[in-house]
Design an enzyme around this catalytic site. Structure first.
Site, PDB file in Angstrom:
ATOM      1  N   ARG A 180      96.261  30.037  48.869  1.00 56.41           N
ATOM      2  CA  ARG A 180      96.443  29.936  47.425  1.00 56.41           C
ATOM      3  C   ARG A 180      97.920  29.996  47.007  1.00 56.41           C
ATOM      4  NH1 ARG A 180      96.943  30.154  42.785  1.00 56.41           N
ATOM      5  NH2 ARG A 180      95.662  31.139  41.184  1.00 56.41           N
TER       6      ARG A 180
ATOM      7  N   ARG B 291      90.556  36.419  46.140  1.00 54.09           N
ATOM      8  CA  ARG B 291      91.877  37.057  46.203  1.00 54.09           C
ATOM      9  C   ARG B 291      91.956  38.356  46.995  1.00 54.09           C
ATOM     10  NH1 ARG B 291      92.575  36.404  39.931  1.00 54.09           N
ATOM     11  NH2 ARG B 291      90.375  36.814  40.293  1.00 54.09           N
TER      12      ARG B 291
ATOM     13  N   ASP C 297      84.178  26.147  41.371  1.00 57.87           N
ATOM     14  CA  ASP C 297      84.036  26.994  40.193  1.00 57.87           C
ATOM     15  C   ASP C 297      82.932  26.430  39.311  1.00 57.87           C
ATOM     16  OD1 ASP C 297      85.590  29.366  38.876  1.00 57.87           O
ATOM     17  OD2 ASP C 297      84.944  28.035  37.269  1.00 57.87           O
TER      18      ASP C 297
ATOM     19  N   TYR D 230      81.032  28.997  27.723  1.00 58.89           N
ATOM     20  CA  TYR D 230      82.435  28.631  27.973  1.00 58.89           C
ATOM     21  C   TYR D 230      82.852  27.443  27.108  1.00 58.89           C
ATOM     22  CZ  TYR D 230      82.955  31.925  31.793  1.00 58.89           C
ATOM     23  OH  TYR D 230      83.056  33.078  32.508  1.00 58.89           O
TER      24      TYR D 230
ATOM     25  N   ARG E 135      81.411  35.766  45.213  1.00 56.42           N
ATOM     26  CA  ARG E 135      82.879  35.760  45.300  1.00 56.42           C
ATOM     27  C   ARG E 135      83.384  36.291  46.640  1.00 56.42           C
ATOM     28  NH1 ARG E 135      85.895  35.639  40.261  1.00 56.42           N
ATOM     29  NH2 ARG E 135      84.781  34.121  39.019  1.00 56.42           N
TER      30      ARG E 135
END
Ligand code: CP3
Length: 343
Positions: free
Chosen positions: A36, A27, A72, A149, A23
């Site tokens: 973003r 952010r 992702d 998931y 990662r």
């Protein structure tokens, strides 16, 4: 190109310990936030120019030794036919979770070129942009983690639906996992053909199982995927979060590099895996909130212990947290480069 990362993956001699971060694009970087601000996360993943731009940000800002494709793990799940949304509060949401034979039957095995062309377009842009810099890592979720998931419909606390399927309907689980494996192998081969120079398989949730359940319900599929991908000739990194109790089994997956989370001392992980392995890890992501000198101490400790393996790639034990101060991430990378020099 600086090939230190690739050499370390292969267990070859290096002049310093290479470093990248899971990662590393995201952010905590103001430069990511400003891209973003104009697009939602999935649009960002599917717009090659933008995905390539945010992939390159940490290479320039942090001076890491590898880039990882910005995407992702759930992109191929959407391509299999599930509806995917990202909510700011809940993270990923997959509607109509997989719980029956009929729902598994409805899933397709996507063609990367046709159904996820943006992935290959992003890699082709990066291939050009990274030419004289660092290698590009492609990735996928490992079969089990993708299955959680799909079965849970999103992130979960205790993975009850997944475990219920394993315990009550193992044939259905097998059918689903075979389909996921048949999806990710060609998906990753396509990434390699487009220019990815190493592959990481993320098994974020495999540590939720008992060792014997890991052995029976996770290992066969990931082992198969790795064996098939090995034919492509690039290093395969296998990261399992919460791996301490199942290292003996994880070793059988046959990866070139084993990613280790922070809950185990990396020296102990190396002892369990054997000195012939290459390891990646394992600074606690929260250690990046320590004062600089203490970050350096922890970096040195991990570097020192990493010397006992055949090869070591420095990384966090899991992804960078969004709240992390950028200057501390830069300080960490500098510390690895400074104290990881080999004489
Ligand atoms: O590592 C990188 O820099 C490359 C990009 C990358 C992302 N996700 C970007 C992302 C990679 C390799 C992933 C993998 C991924 N995605 C995993 C495996 C690794 C892990 O963290 O265990 C998992 C489980 C996912 C699923 C996922 N994606 C979740 C649970 C979430 C929500 C939680 C969160 O951090 O927001 C995401 C969203 C996501 N993936 C973001 C990013 C940058 C945040 C999206 C945003 O900008 O709002």
């Amino acid at each position: 190109m600086n090939d230190t990362f690739l050499r370390a993956c292969r267990g070859e001699e290096v002049s310093y310990t290479p470093v990248w971060l899971m990662r590393q694009a995201g952010r905590y970087l103001p430069q990511y936030q400003s891209v973003r601000a104009n697009v939602d996360f999935l649009t960002l993943c599917k717009t090659p120019e933008l995905a390539a731009q945010v992939t390159l940000q940490p290479v320039d800002i942090l001076k890491v030794d590898a880039a990882i494709l910005f995407s992702d793990i759930l992109i191929p799940v959407e391509a299999m036919g599930m509806r995917l949304e990202f909510s700011d509060k809940e993270g990923p949401v997959l509607s109509e979770p997989i719980r029956s034979r009929a729902s598994v039957d409805r899933l397709s095995i996507p063609d990367t070129e046709e159904d996820m062309p943006f992935i290959l377009a992003t890699i082709r842009i990066l291939k050009k942009e990274l030419d004289n810099k660092v290698p590009l890592i492609g990735f996928s979720g490992a079969p089990f983690t993708l299955a959680t998931y799909m079965i849970e419909g999103g992130t979960s606390k205790n993975f009850l639906h997944t475990k219920k399927m394993i315990f009550q309907n193992p044939r259905l689980f097998d059918f689903l996992l075979e389909k996921i494996t048949a999806t990710i192998v060609p998906y990753l081969s396509a990434q390699i053909k487009a220019g990815a120079q190493a592959i990481q398989l993320f098994d974020t949730w495999a540590g939720m199982l008992t060792p014997v359940d890991y052995k029976n319900f996770v290992l066969p599929y990931v082992k198969k995927a790795i064996a098939e991908l090995k034919k492509e000739g690039v290093p395969i990194i296998y990261f399992v979060n919460d791996c301490a109790g199942i290292l003996k089994e994880i070793k059988k997956a046959g990866a070139d590099v084993f990613g280790i989370d922070w809950r185990i001392d990396i020296g102990d992980a190396i002892k369990k895996l054997g000195k012939k392995v290459v390891v990646q890890g394992n600074l606690d992501p929260c250690a990046l909130f320590l004062p600089r000198e203490m970050i350096e101490e922890r970096v040195k400790d991990i570097l020192w212990k990493g010397e006992y393996a055949k090869g070591h790639i420095f990384n966090l034990g899991h992804g960078v947290l969004p709240e992390t101060p950028v200057e501390n991430v830069i300080a960490m990378v500098e510390a690895v480069h400074k104290f990881g020099q080999k004489q």
